[in-house]
Design an enzyme around this catalytic site. Structure first.
Site, PDB file in Angstrom:
ATOM      1  N   ASP A 116       1.177  -2.035   0.252  1.00 27.19           N
ATOM      2  CA  ASP A 116       0.250   0.586  -0.299  1.00 27.19           C
ATOM      3  C   ASP A 116       1.120   1.518   0.346  1.00 27.19           C
ATOM      4  O   ASP A 116       1.979   1.276   0.442  1.00 27.19           O
ATOM      5  CB  ASP A 116      -1.103  -0.303   1.184  1.00 27.19           C
ATOM      6  CG  ASP A 116      -2.347  -0.779   0.634  1.00 27.19           C
ATOM      7  OD1 ASP A 116      -2.758  -0.907  -0.350  1.00 27.19           O
ATOM      8  OD2 ASP A 116      -2.726  -1.658   2.340  1.00 27.19           O
ATOM      9  N   ALA A 142     -16.593   6.519  -0.390  1.00 28.91           N
ATOM     10  CA  ALA A 142     -15.799   5.754  -1.253  1.00 28.91           C
ATOM     11  C   ALA A 142     -16.676   5.724  -2.278  1.00 28.91           C
ATOM     12  O   ALA A 142     -16.160   5.318  -3.954  1.00 28.91           O
ATOM     13  CB  ALA A 142     -15.403   4.084  -0.813  1.00 28.91           C
TER      14      ALA A 142
END
Lengths: 680, 592
Positions: free
Chosen positions: A305, A377
Site C-alpha cells: 500500500d 468511497a
C-alpha cells in the site's frame, strides 16, 4: 520496546538449565523417533553401551577407548537435544512474559436483557458482548461495537504509546490482555476460550503446535535417505573387512556410521525451525503457521500500500492553483471551509496552508449552520454545505463528474495544472463551489527514507514490488518512479487488488500483501502471504495468515527475509554436514585398516597419532560441532540480499568448501589435545 | 601419454559435440509430433503397427499406466527370450548350424534378465553357447527393445518436466514404436552396412576350421591339478550375423558381444574406423538426449549445462584411466616402459595391440560411462587404479551420458537433488525449470539412489563372505573383492561389462545377478516415473532473479559435485578395500 529488551536477556542460566534437563527428557525414543538421524545415533549409543557392559562382565580386553566412544555417542544425542531444548526454552521464556498478560480478568458481560453480570474472562465465548471502562483490561479478543477508547497495547506489541480503538471502520479490533486507558467501549468477543490471540501466540512460541513445514519435510526425507545410504555403506563394510582379514569392532563401525550420517543438520533442524518462528515473533509479527513464514521466503510479488508503507501517511497541501477568473484567495477560502471538519492529515494540511499563506483563521462551522459531507468511497468527495453554498473537494474525475451534472466544462488551465501536479508525483485535489470548478490544491506525497534502497534489494532478490494506491495512474506512476517500485496499481478498488493477486498467481507467482480494512479481507485471504495490521479489523486479521502487532506495513519485507534466512540456514548446514564427511573418511578408514594394511596409512593425511585417537577425534568433532553451531542455528545464517547465483556461490564457498576444510583442522586439533592429555 | 593419444581423445569429444545437436533436434521432433524427413516412409508403417496392435495413438497415459505398459512389455519380452534359449537345441529350431544345446535354466534366466534390462551381462561365450536364432531373434531383438524402452522412458520423464498441470506423460506404445522406427532401426541399418564394408562378418554359415601351419603345444591344467601338454593343430573360426547385432549393441548401449571377446575380437571390431565409430556411437544417443531435454523443456542452455557436466566427468575418467595405464607397471623393474615409435609403452596387459593405451582407456571409460559394457580390452588387467575408473563410472549411477535413455532419467534424479540443496541455499523453495521440488520428488529421487546402493553393496556384502560367492573369484586379496564388487556394480548399473576373472556361470551368480539387474532397472525406473508424473502435475513458476538458474557453469559445477560426493561417500569404504588397497599394496611390491 520493552519486550525486545527482555528478549536480549533470554540467554540466561534459567533457560540453559532448563534446556540441560530437557536434553535428557528428550532421550525418550518415542520423542526421538521423529528425527531419524538422531534416532539412529541413539540406537548406536544403546548398542555400544550394551557391548561395553557385556565386555566388562566377560572381562574382555579394552575398556578406556570403548567407554569414551560410548560417552561421546551419548553426548552427540544430548547435544542435539540441547539445541532443540534451547530453542524451545527461549520460546517458553517469551511465552511466560506473554502469559503474564493473560492474568485472570473480570469481564462485565451484557446479558440479552441488557443487564450486566460479572464473570471471569476465561469463560467468555464468541459472540458475547462485554463492557470495558477506563482502567480495565479487555477480557478477550473482539471488536469494538460501540464507543471509542484509547487502549494500551504494550503487553502485546511492546509499544507504550496508546492507540485509538473505535467502533466501525478499520480500527475496531481489540486484543485480550490489553488495557483501556480512557472512555468506555462495548466489545463483541470473537474467540472462544483457549483460542485467543494470546493463546495462539503462546503456543506458537513454545513450539507446542509446531508442524513441520513442507521444505522441512522434504529435507528430512533427504536426510533420512542419506542416513540409510550410510547405514548400508557401514553395514556392508564389515563383510568386506572380514574378507580382507581385518574385522572391525562394533564400536568402530558405529563410530564410522555416526560420523557419516548428517548429525549436524539432523541435530539442529528442529532448532532452526523453532528459532525461525521465534525471530518472526521478535519482530512482533504473529504468523499463523511456519508454512506461512516459509511461503514468505518464496514470494515473487509484493503488493505494498502506498500510504504508510511507501510514503508517510500524510500528504501535505503545498499550493493553491486557481481556475481562470477565480482569485487565489477565493480558492483558499473555499478550500479551507471544505476542510475545517476534515480530520484527515490532508484536510488539516489544507487548513494549515490557508492560514500560512492567506492568514485565514480557523472558523467554527457550527456557527454557520453548516453540514459537513464526509468522504465516501462512492462519491470520492468531501465538503461542506453552508449558507446555501455547496463546496466540494475531491479527486479530479470525481469533481469533474460532479460539476458536469450542471453542464460545466473543465477549463483547460485546470486540466493543465492537474496534469503538471500528477506528473510530478503530487496529488491534485479539485475544489468546486456550486458545481463550478474553483481550482486545484497541490497535495504532495512524502516518500519514506530508505525505501528506494529497500526496493532495489528486493529486485536483486527477484521480488517484484507493486504499489497499490487510490491515486490516478499519473500520480501513481510518478510516485512509483520516485520510490523505485517495479509496478503500480492505480485507482485501486478492493476488487482490483483481488484481481491483480489472482492474475499474478495464475502466472505461478506467490503474492504477499498487507492490509487492514474489512474490504482487504478477500485479497488478504487470496494472497499467499497476507500480513494483517493488528490495528485493523477482525475480518482482516482472520483473512491474513500473519498479523503485525506494530501495524507497520514495511514489516512485510522483514518477514520475507526471515523466510529466506530460514531456508538458507537449513541448506547451508546440510551442505556443511555432508561436506564434513570427506575429512571423517580420511580419519576413520585408515584407522580401521592400517593395522592389517600399513600401506593404507598414506590416507591418514592428517597424520593422526593412533587409530584409536583418530576415531575418537572424529567422533568428538562430530559431537562438538553440533554445540558449536547452536548459536548459528538459533540466529540464522547472515542473509544478504543478492541474486540467486551470487548467493549460492557465496554459501557454497562458506559452507561447502568450508565444510570440507573445517573438520580437517578440527579433527587434527582434537587429536593433538587428546593424545597430549592421554585420553587416547 | 602421447600427443597422438590425446588427439584421439580430443577428436572423440569434438565428434560427440558435433552429433549432439542434430540427434537432439531429430529426437525432439520424433517425440513431439514434429515433421521429419522419414515421415513419408515411416508413417504408413507406424499406422499399420497401431492398427494391428490395437493401439490408440491419441491416448495419453498417466505415469502409472505408462509404467505398467512398460513393465508388461518387458515381462513378455523376457519370457520370449527365456523360451527361445531353452528351446534353441530342438531339432526343428532353425539357424543352429553348430548344434548348440538348450541353454541351462539358470544361465537362460540370467541372460533373459540381462538383455531385457539393457545390461547384457554375459555368463556365457556367445560363439560357444547361442544359436544364430537366439542371437538374432532373442538377443538382438532385446538390444533394440531395451534401448527403445530406455528412450521412451527418458522422453516420458522429460515430458514430466516440460508439461504443466498435466496428468499424463505420453503413450508408451507410441513412444516405443517411434523410437524403433525413427531412431534405432534406420540408424542401425546404415551402421551395419558401414561395419560390413570394414570387414565385419555377416552370415549364417557354420564355423570355419583352419589348419595351423605350425601346430602349437600348450600346457593345460586339468581339474585334478595335473598339468598335461596338448598339441593344437587347427583353429575354429566363429561366423554369424555379427555386423547387424554389432550396430545395435553399440548404439543401444547394450554391449553384449556376439563373440566372447566382444569388441576386442577382429570380427566385432575390425578397423580403427569401426573402433572410433563404436566409441562415439556409445555416447551419441545419450548426448543427443541432453539436447532433446533442452529443446522439449524450452531451455536449450540447460541441456548444454547438463551436457557439460557429463562431458567433464567423462573427460576426468579418460584422463585418469589413460594416465594410470600409460604410467605402466611399477613392479617391472628394469623394463623399459617408455613410449617410443617402436613400442606402445605403459601397461599393455589386457589390451589389443591394434588399439593401444589411449584408445583402450577411452573405450573403457565410454563403455562404463554409457552403461554399454562392450569392451575392447580387459578391465581386470588394467592397473588397480586404471581398473577402478570404469568401476567408479558405473558407481556414479551411469549418468555420464549413460545408457540410452537411462542416462537421461538417471541424471534427472541427481539434478533434482542438486537443485533441492541449491534452492535451500538461496532461500527459496527449490525449483527445477519452474517446477517446485517438494517432498514427494525428493523422496522418489532418494529411493532411486538408495536402491542402487542397496543392490551393489548388499549383494557384494553377502557374496564376499560366502563360499558360493568367493569360490568364483580367480585372484585373492583386494583384487578378488574388486571382481565381485565390479560384477554387482556392473549388473545393478545395467552396464554389463565384466571386470573379467569372475566365474559368473554358477547358480548363485546367475540368480543373484539376474535380480541385481532386474531390480537395478525396474525398481529404479518406477520411482523416477512417479516423480515425473508428479512433476507434470505442477504449475510452472516463472523464473526470477531469486531463482537458482539451471543454465550456468555454477549449476554444472554443483551437479558434478553432487554426483561425485554422493557416490564417493557411498562407495569410498568399499573402494578403499578393493582397488585403492590393491594399488597401495602393488607399490609395496605385493600383487594378486
Amino acid at each position: 520496546m520493552s519486550t525486545r529488551e527482555t528478549r536480549k536477556s533470554l540467554w540466561t542460566w534459567g533457560i540453559v538449565g532448563g534446556a540441560l534437563r530437557d536434553s535428557f527428557i528428550k532421550l525418550n525414543p518415542r520423542t526421538l523417533m521423529k528425527n531419524p538421524v538422531m534416532f539412529v545415533v541413539e540406537i548406536g549409543s544403546v548398542v555400544t553401551t550394551y557391548d561395553l557392559i557385556r565386555n566388562r562382565m566377560l572381562h574382555l580386553s579394552g575398556f578406556g577407548f570403548e567407554l569414551q566412544i560410548t560417552l561421546w555417542l551419548w553426548f552427540t544425542v544430548l547435544f542435539a537435544n540441547f539445541a532443540e531444548a534451547m530453542a524451545e526454552g527461549r520460546g517458553k521464556a517469551q511465552a511466560d512474559t506473554l502469559r503474564k498478560a493473560r492474568s485472570e480478568t473480570i469481564a462485565r458481560r451484557i446479558k440479552a436483557d441488557g443487564s450486566i453480570e460479572e464473570i471471569t474472562g476465561s469463560k467468555l465465548r464468541a459472540g458475547e458482548r462485554v463492557k470495558v471502562t477506563a482502567g480495565e483490561f479487555i477480557p478477550g479478543d473482539g471488536e469494538v461495537v460501540e464507543g471509542v477508547a484509547s487502549v494500551d497495547e504494550s503487553a502485546i506489541t511492546g509499544e507504550s504509546a496508546p492507540v485509538i480503538r473505535e467502533s466501525g471502520g478499520d480500527r475496531s479490533a481489540v486484543t485480550g490482555g490489553t488495557r483501556v486507558l480512557s472512555d468506555e467501549i462495548i466489545v463483541k468477543i470473537t474467540s472462544n476460550p483457549g483460542e485467543t490471540f494470546l493463546d495462539r501466540m503462546i503456543k506458537l512460541v513454545e513450539g507446542a503446535e509446531r508442524q513441520k513445514t513442507p521444505n522441512e519435510i522434504a529435507l528430512n526425507i533427504l536426510l533420512a535417505g542419506l542416513t540409510i545410504i550410510f547405514l548400508l555403506a557401514v553395514v556392508t563394510l564389515q563383510p568386506m573387512a572380514i574378507y580382507s582379514g581385518s574385522p572391525q569392532s562394533v564400536f568402530v563401525l558405529i563410530s564410522l556410521l555416526v560420523c557419516l550420517i548428517p548429525t549436524t543438520i539432523g541435530g539442529l533442524l528442529s532448532a532452526i525451525g523453532i528459532a525461525g518462528m521465534d525471530r518472526v515473533v521478535q519482530r512482533n509479527v504473529l504468523a499463523m503457521s511456519g508454512r506461512a513464514v516459509e511461503a514468505a521466503g518464496d514470494v515473487d510479488t509484493l503488493l505494498l500500500d502506498k500510504t504508510g508503507t511507501i510514503t508517510l501517511g500524510n500528504r501535505r497541501a503545498t499550493e493553491f492553483i486557481p481556475a481562470p477568473g477565480v482569485k487565489e484567495a477565493e480558492l483558499a477560502d473555499a478550500a479551507q471551509l471544505s476542510s475545517l471538519s476534515d480530520e484527515t492529515p490532508e484536510g488539516r494540511s489544507i487548513v494549515v496552508l490557508a492560514k500560512e499563506k492567506y492568514g485565514l483563521r480557523g472558523r467554527e462551522l457550527s456557527a454557520y449552520q453548516a453540514e459537513f459531507i464526509p468522504f465516501s468511497a462512492v462519491t470520492r468527495m468531501s465538503g461542506v454545505d453552508l449558507d446555501g453554498r455547496e463546496i466540494r473537494k475531491g479527486a479530479f474525475d470525481a469533481i469533474v463528474q460532479h460539476c458536469s451534472t450542471n453542464g460545466n466544462r473543465v477549463p483547460a488551465q485546470v486540466e493543465e495544472a492537474v496534469k503538471t501536479i500528477s506528473n510530478s508525483g503530487g496529488t491534485p485535489l479539485l475544489v468546486s463551489e456550486d458545481r463550478h470548478i474553483l481550482g486545484t490544491i497541490h497535495l504532495k506525497d512524502i516518500i519514506k527514507g530508505g525505501m528506494r534502497e529497500r526496493f532495489d534489494q528486493l529486485r536483486a532478490m527477484g521480488i517484484k514490488t507493486v504499489m497499490i494506491t487510490g491515486d490516478n495512474p499519473l500520480t501513481a506512476a510518478a510516485i512509483a518512479r520516485e520510490a523505485g517500485l517495479d509496478d503500480f496499481l492505480a485507482q485501486a478498488k478492493p476488487e482490483d487488488k483481488l484481481a491483480l493477486i489472482r492474475a499474478e498467481q495464475a502466472k505461478g507467482k506467490l503474492v504477499a500483501m498487507t492490509g487492514d480494512g474489512t474490504n482487504d479481507a478477500p485479497a488478504l485471504a487470496q494472497a499467499d502471504v497476507g500480513l494483517a495490521m493488528n490495528a485493523g479489523t477482525q475480518a482482516a486479521k482472520e483473512a491474513g495468515n500473519m498479523v503485525d502487532l506494530d501495524s507497520n506495513p514495511t514489516k512485510l519485507i522483514e518477514v520475507v527475509e526471515i523466510g529466506k534466512q530460514l531456508l538458507i540456514t537449513r541448506g547451508a548446514l546440510t551442505t556443511f554436514s555432508v561436506a564434513n564427511d570427506v575429512a571423517k573418511y580420511f580419519a576413520i578408514i585408515p584407522a580401521m585398516f592400517a593395522g592389517a594394511f600399513p600401506q593404507l596409512n598414506i590416507l591418514n593425511i592428517m597424520g593422526l597419532k593412533t587409530p584409536q585417537s583418530a576415531i575418537l577425534s572424529a567422533v568428538i568433532f562430530n559431537a562438538l560441532i553440533i554445540i558449536a553451531l547452536v548459536p548459528l542455528a538459533l540466529r540464522g545464517v547472515r542473509y544478504r540480499p543478492l541474486g540467486a547465483s551470487a548467493l549460492l556461490r557465496l554459501n557454497l564457498l562458506v559452507y561447502g568448501v568450508g565444510g570440507i576444510i573445517a573438520p580437517f583442522i578440527g579433527i587434527k586439533a582434537i587429536d593433538l589435545i587428546i593424545t597430549h592429555i592421554g585420553w587416547a | 601419454m602421447t600427443a597422438n593419444g590425446w588427439l584421439q581423445i580430443l577428436l572423440f569429444f569434438l565428434v560427440l559435440l558435433v552429433v549432439t545437436k542434430p540427434l537432439g533436434v531429430y529426437m525432439a521432433r520424433v517425440f513431439s509430433n514434429g515433421k521429419t524427413f522419414l515421415d513419408p516412409l515411416l508413417r504408413p508403417i507406424e499406422r499399420l503397427v497401431y492398427r494391428c496392435s490395437g493401439v490408440d495413438e491419441k491416448h495419453e497415459m498417466s505415469w502409472k499406466e505408462y509404467t505398467i505398459s512398460m513393465l508388461l512389455f518387458s515381462a513378455v519380452s523376457m519370457l520370449v527370450l527365456y523360451g527361445i534359449e531353452r528351446l534353441q537345441g530342438l531339432k526343428w529350431m532353425p539357424w543352429n548350424p553348430q548344434h548348440f544345446a538348450n541353454v541351462a535354466p539358470g544361465l537362460a534366466f540370467n541372460t533373459a534378465a540381462s538383455f531385457t534390462t539393457n545390461t547384457n551381462w554375459q555368463n556365457y561365450g556367445g560363439e560357444s553357447t547361442m544359436s544364430y536364432l537366439t542371437q538374432m531373434a532373442g538377443l538382438a531383438y532385446h538390444n533394440f527393445a531395451s534401448a527403445g524402452v530406455g528412450i521412451a522412458l527418458a522422453i516420458a520423464v522429460i515430458r514430466g518436466i516440460a508439461r504443466k498441470e498435466s496428468k499424463t506423460l505420453g503413450n508408451f506404445w507410441v513412444d516405443f514404436t517411434r523410437s524403433m522406427l525413427w531412431v534405432l532401426t534406420p540408424a542401425c541399418l546404415i551402421i551395419a552396412l558401414i561395419f560390413v564394408s570394414q570387414g565385419m562378418v555377416q552370415n549364417l554359415r557354420p564355423y570355419d576350421t583352419a589348419k595351423f601351419l605350425n601346430p602349437q603345444t600348450v600346457q593345460t591344467t586339468g581339474s585334478d591339478g595335473k598339468t598335461t601338454a596338448q598339441t593344437v593343430t587347427d583353429q575354429v573360426i566363429a561366423q554369424g550375423p555379427i555386423a547387424s547385432q554389432e550396430a545395435i549393441k553399440i548404439l543401444g548401449t547394450n554391449g553384449g558381444g556376439f563373440l566372447n571377446a566382444n569388441s576386442a575380437h577382429p570380427f566385432e571390431n575390425p578397423t580403427p574406423l569401426t573402433d572410433f565409430m563404436q566409441i562415439v556411437m556409445m555416447l551419441s544417443l545419450g548426448s543427443g538426449l541432453t539436447y532433446t531435454l533442452g529443446r522439449m523443456t524450452g531451455s536449450q542452455k540447460h541441456g548444454w549445462a547438463v551436457w557439460a557436466a557429463m562431458a567433464i566427468l567423462c573427460l576426468a575418467g579418460v584422463t585418469a584411466a589413460y594416465g594410470t595405464e600409460a604410467r605402466g607397471n611399477p613392479l617391472l623393474h628394469g623394463v623399459d616402459q617408455h613410449t617410443s615409435s617402436m613400442q606402445s609403452g605403459g601397461n599393455m596387459e589386457g589390451k589389443e595391440v591394434r588399439f593401444g593405451i589411449a584408445d583402450t582407456a577411452l573405450f573403457a571409460t565410454t563403455t562404463t560411462d554409457a552403461s554399454c559394457g562392450a569392451v575392447n580390452g580387459m578391465h581386470d588387467s588394467f592397473t588397480p587404479l586404471g581398473g577402478m575408473i570404469p568401476m567408479v563410472n558405473i558407481m556414479i549411477g551411469e549418468v555420464i551420458f549413460g545408457g540410452v535413455g537411462a542416462g537421461m532419467y538417471g541424471i534427472i534424479v541427481f539434478i533434482v537433488i542438486s537443485v533441492f540443496i541449491a534452492g535451500l541455499m538461496v532461500g527459496r523453495t527449490p525449483e527445477y525449470l519452474g517446477k517446485k521440488i517438494e517432498s514427494y520428488d525428493v523422496k522418489m529421487a532418494m529411493v532411486t539412489v538408495l536402491i542402487f546402493c542397496l543392490l551393489v553393496l548388499g549383494f557384494t556384502g553377502v557374496a564376499i563372505v560366502s563360499k558360493f560367492g568367493t569360490s568364483s573369484i580367480s585372484n585373492a586379496g583386494p583384487h578378488g573383492l574388486s571382481q565381485i564388487l565390479y560384477a554387482y556394480t556392473s549388473m545393478a548399473g545395467n552396464n554389463g561389462s565384466a571386470f573379467g576373472g569372475l566365474n559368473g556361470n554358477t547358480p548363485w551368480y546367475n540368480v543373484s545377478g539376474a535380480f541385481d539387474m532386474l531390480f537395478g532397472r525396474f525398481f529404479m525406473v518406477i520411482p523416477v516415473l512417479a516423480m515425473a508424473g508428479n512433476l507434470a502435475r505442477k504449475k510452472i513458476v516463472p523464473e526470477s532473479a531469486g531463482t537458482f538458474p539451471v543454465t550456468t557453469p555454477l549449476f554444472t559445477f554443483l551437479l558434478v559435485s553432487v554426483i561425485l560426493i554422493v557416490s564417493a561417500l557411498t562407495f569410498f569404504p568399499a573402494l578403499s578395500l578393493g582397488p585403492i588397497l590393491e594399488h597401495l599394496l602393488m607399490h609395496a611390491g605385493k600383487v594378486f
